[in-house]
Design an enzyme around this catalytic site. Structure first.
Site, PDB file in Angstrom:
ATOM      1  N   GLY A 232       7.191 -22.195   5.140  1.00  0.00           N
ATOM      2  CA  GLY A 232       8.594 -22.257   5.364  1.00  0.00           C
ATOM      3  C   GLY A 232       8.599 -22.116   7.053  1.00  0.00           C
ATOM      4  O   GLY A 232       8.039 -21.183   7.629  1.00  0.00           O
TER       5      GLY A 232
ATOM      6  N   SER B  46     -13.689  -5.766  11.998  1.00  0.00           N
ATOM      7  CA  SER B  46     -12.645  -5.076  11.512  1.00  0.00           C
ATOM      8  C   SER B  46     -11.769  -4.342  12.379  1.00  0.00           C
ATOM      9  O   SER B  46     -12.068  -3.059  12.635  1.00  0.00           O
ATOM     10  CB  SER B  46     -13.212  -4.308  10.244  1.00  0.00           C
ATOM     11  OG  SER B  46     -11.921  -3.432   9.697  1.00  0.00           O
TER      12      SER B  46
ATOM     13  N   ASP C  33       4.732  -6.529   7.625  1.00  0.00           N
ATOM     14  CA  ASP C  33       3.697  -6.460   8.738  1.00  0.00           C
ATOM     15  C   ASP C  33       4.127  -7.257  10.046  1.00  0.00           C
ATOM     16  O   ASP C  33       3.406  -7.237  10.950  1.00  0.00           O
ATOM     17  CB  ASP C  33       2.159  -7.360   8.178  1.00  0.00           C
ATOM     18  CG  ASP C  33       1.387  -6.384   7.243  1.00  0.00           C
ATOM     19  OD1 ASP C  33       2.088  -5.123   6.927  1.00  0.00           O
ATOM     20  OD2 ASP C  33       0.394  -6.810   7.049  1.00  0.00           O
TER      21      ASP C  33
ATOM     22  N   ALA D  23       1.201  -2.018   2.403  1.00  0.00           N
ATOM     23  CA  ALA D  23       1.703  -2.942   1.553  1.00  0.00           C
ATOM     24  C   ALA D  23       3.052  -2.061   0.869  1.00  0.00           C
ATOM     25  O   ALA D  23       4.051  -2.718   0.770  1.00  0.00           O
ATOM     26  CB  ALA D  23       0.798  -3.118   0.390  1.00  0.00           C
TER      27      ALA D  23
ATOM     28  N   HIS E 134      -2.987  23.305 -15.512  1.00  0.00           N
ATOM     29  CA  HIS E 134      -4.537  23.804 -15.376  1.00  0.00           C
ATOM     30  C   HIS E 134      -5.396  23.385 -16.547  1.00  0.00           C
ATOM     31  O   HIS E 134      -4.940  23.448 -17.915  1.00  0.00           O
ATOM     32  CB  HIS E 134      -4.406  25.262 -15.514  1.00  0.00           C
ATOM     33  CG  HIS E 134      -5.849  25.790 -15.438  1.00  0.00           C
ATOM     34  ND1 HIS E 134      -6.267  26.118 -14.160  1.00  0.00           N
ATOM     35  CD2 HIS E 134      -6.592  26.728 -16.232  1.00  0.00           C
ATOM     36  CE1 HIS E 134      -7.579  26.659 -14.382  1.00  0.00           C
ATOM     37  NE2 HIS E 134      -7.497  27.185 -15.648  1.00  0.00           N
TER      38      HIS E 134
END
Length: 477
Positions: A124, A281, A324, A332, A456
């Site tokens: 797009g 990275s 992002d 995410a 517990h």
């Protein structure tokens, strides 16, 4: 006549597909366009973005497989279980990973059909705006123009590469190539000791690789609380990860049987690291360069991000951006929350996101997770705070599981007792941090957590004990 929609989402990653689903739930006619095929055998666009196809989900599948292998190879004898020497079939491990990815991406396709979302197969890009709405070109096998009243940009990010180091995803790899190894390399180099570098490096270390991580920054995991960073550094060194801080990468080149990396250490000495594979990275950059934002009067900032306000609105009315491609952490779950926020705003609702209550997780062994502020942040701000910390070594469930390393640390306002941050290094930290995020979202005090009954035996008791420790009243230490 062009197809017309109330809402068009550009990008079908975690932010995009969630935004599309929520908008459809609220009664809008919705389309979502996607062009990335990843490894689809038919070359068709695969939904789910980097997260489902080449990031979070496949990596966590490999994390799980490698953890099982390490446990079988080294820790079963602790339980009185004896097996012959374990071996790893990396091909089958990769097939398992791909099966999980295929199942998840097919699930998103099902959700699109269920919610009557139109999938537009192609990239797009904006063509302009007129009285009918925004004109967007969908470039796929064929090109078409669609109209939308509102547009949500959710095109995600891609791996940042280092100039002069050519990534071929065979020998020198980014996050995508690092998930496709057909065997564990004998020697693995990793540039970058961030989340992905540590997770991927740990996977292949568990499977037998000798791993060396080269980090440019002088400190380890600077974003995490300093107590967690110190503990993680100690544990990773014990596991066999070789982490070198404050280095400068001079060159990486192919050699006959792998890669040679020339670097300068923090003392100025020159070194050469030879390895079978190299993973680069060093962060990620937003996917915004092919959106043709100029056609609607928008432009990115100097780092490639789309400027937005607190409601994820851009300067162009009716155009939003999430995940992002905008400010904030590249997570995410952050993208998902922003997708819901925008869809609900379009329906006239008043949603809100508290970014300070958004958790971070690193899927190493042990896991690392945190929410809120670190102690060093509070100290630099001059805040009056108190701390409480409790080790997993004093927790019966952790001892029974054989995962008793690490601790939970809680920070609270010294006067009001409001929780300001929670930091975990230990088993199941990715799940335990949710309690802390919920507490902070409701501005709970440490006393609220301390007076809440926890089951517990469970790992969650460590959270309660950390809250009790704030008032020097931990019960089991």
């Amino acid at each position: 006549m062009s197809k017309q929609f109330d809402v068009l989402v550009i990008g079908a990653g975690p932010g995009g597909y969630i935004a599309a689903i929520r908008a459809a739930q609220l009664g809008f006619s919705v389309a979502c366009c996607e062009f990335s095929a990843y490894d689809d055998p038919a070359g068709e666009p695969r939904l789910g973005g980097t997260c489902l196809n080449a990031g979070c989900i496949p990596l966590k599948a490999l994390v799980a497989s490698s953890e099982v292998f390490e446990k079988v190879s080294h820790h079963l004898d602790d339980h009185g279980i004896r097996v012959s020497e374990a071996s790893i079939d990396v091909t089958k491990m990769q097939q398992r990973k791909e099966g999980i990815v295929t199942k998840m991406t097919a699930g998103v396709q099902f959700l699109f059909r269920k919610n009557k979302i139109t999938l537009l197969k192609g990239r797009g890009s904006f063509a302009g705006r007129d009285d009918a709405g925004y004109r967007v070109i969908i470039s796929g096998k064929e090109e078409e123009e669609v109209l939308a009243q509102k547009v949500i940009v959710a095109t995600g990010s891609k791996a940042r590469h280092i100039p002069n180091i050519q990534v071929d995803n065979m020998t020198i790899c980014d996050n995508e190539g690092a998930l496709k190894f057909t065997e564990a390399p004998k020697k693995l180099g990793v540039i970058g000791a961030g989340v992905i570098g540590l997770e991927v490096g740990s996977v292949w270390r568990r499977l037998g690789a000798e791993v060396t991580i080269l980090e440019v920054m002088p400190s380890f995991l600077a974003a995490a609380d300093e107590s967690v960073s110190r503990e993680a550094s100690k544990l990773f060194l014990k596991q066999g990860l070789h982490i070198k801080l404050g280095v400068r990468i001079n060159q990486a080149k192919h050699i006959e049987h792998g890669v040679s990396i020339a670097y300068t250490d923090d003392q100025g000495s020159e070194h050469t690291l030879e390895c079978d594979k190299l993973i680069v990275s060093v962060g990620r950059v937003p996917n915004t360069e092919k959106l043709n934002l100029e056609a609607i009067g928008l432009q990115t900032d100097e780092r490639g991000f789309i400027p937005v306000n607190n409601h994820c609105e851009t300067a162009s009315p009716g155009v939003y951006a999430i995940g992002d491609v905008v400010r904030g952490p590249m997570l995410a779950h952050k993208a998902e929350d922003e997708g819901v926020l925008v869809a609900e705003q379009l329906a006239g609702q008043k949603p809100h996101i508290d970014y300070n209550s958004m958790p971070w997780v690193i899927y190493t062994t042990p896991e690392i997770a945190w929410v809120g502020k670190t102690e060093q942040q509070l100290r630099s701000e001059g805040s009056d705070y108190k701390t409480g910390q409790f080790p997993f070594a004093a927790n019966g469930r952790a001892l029974g599981l054989g995962d008793a390393e690490g601790f939970i640390k809680m920070l609270a306002d010294a006067k009001t007792d409001e929780i300001l941050g929670v930091h975990i290094i230990g088993a199941n930290a990715s799940d335990l941090i949710a309690e802390a995020a919920l507490a902070m979202e409701f501005r709970a005090s440490s006393e609220d957590v301390a007076r809440t009954c926890h089951p517990h035996p469970s790992l969650s008791e460590v959270m309660r004990e950390a809250a009790l420790a704030l008032e020097k009243r931990a019960l089991n230490i």
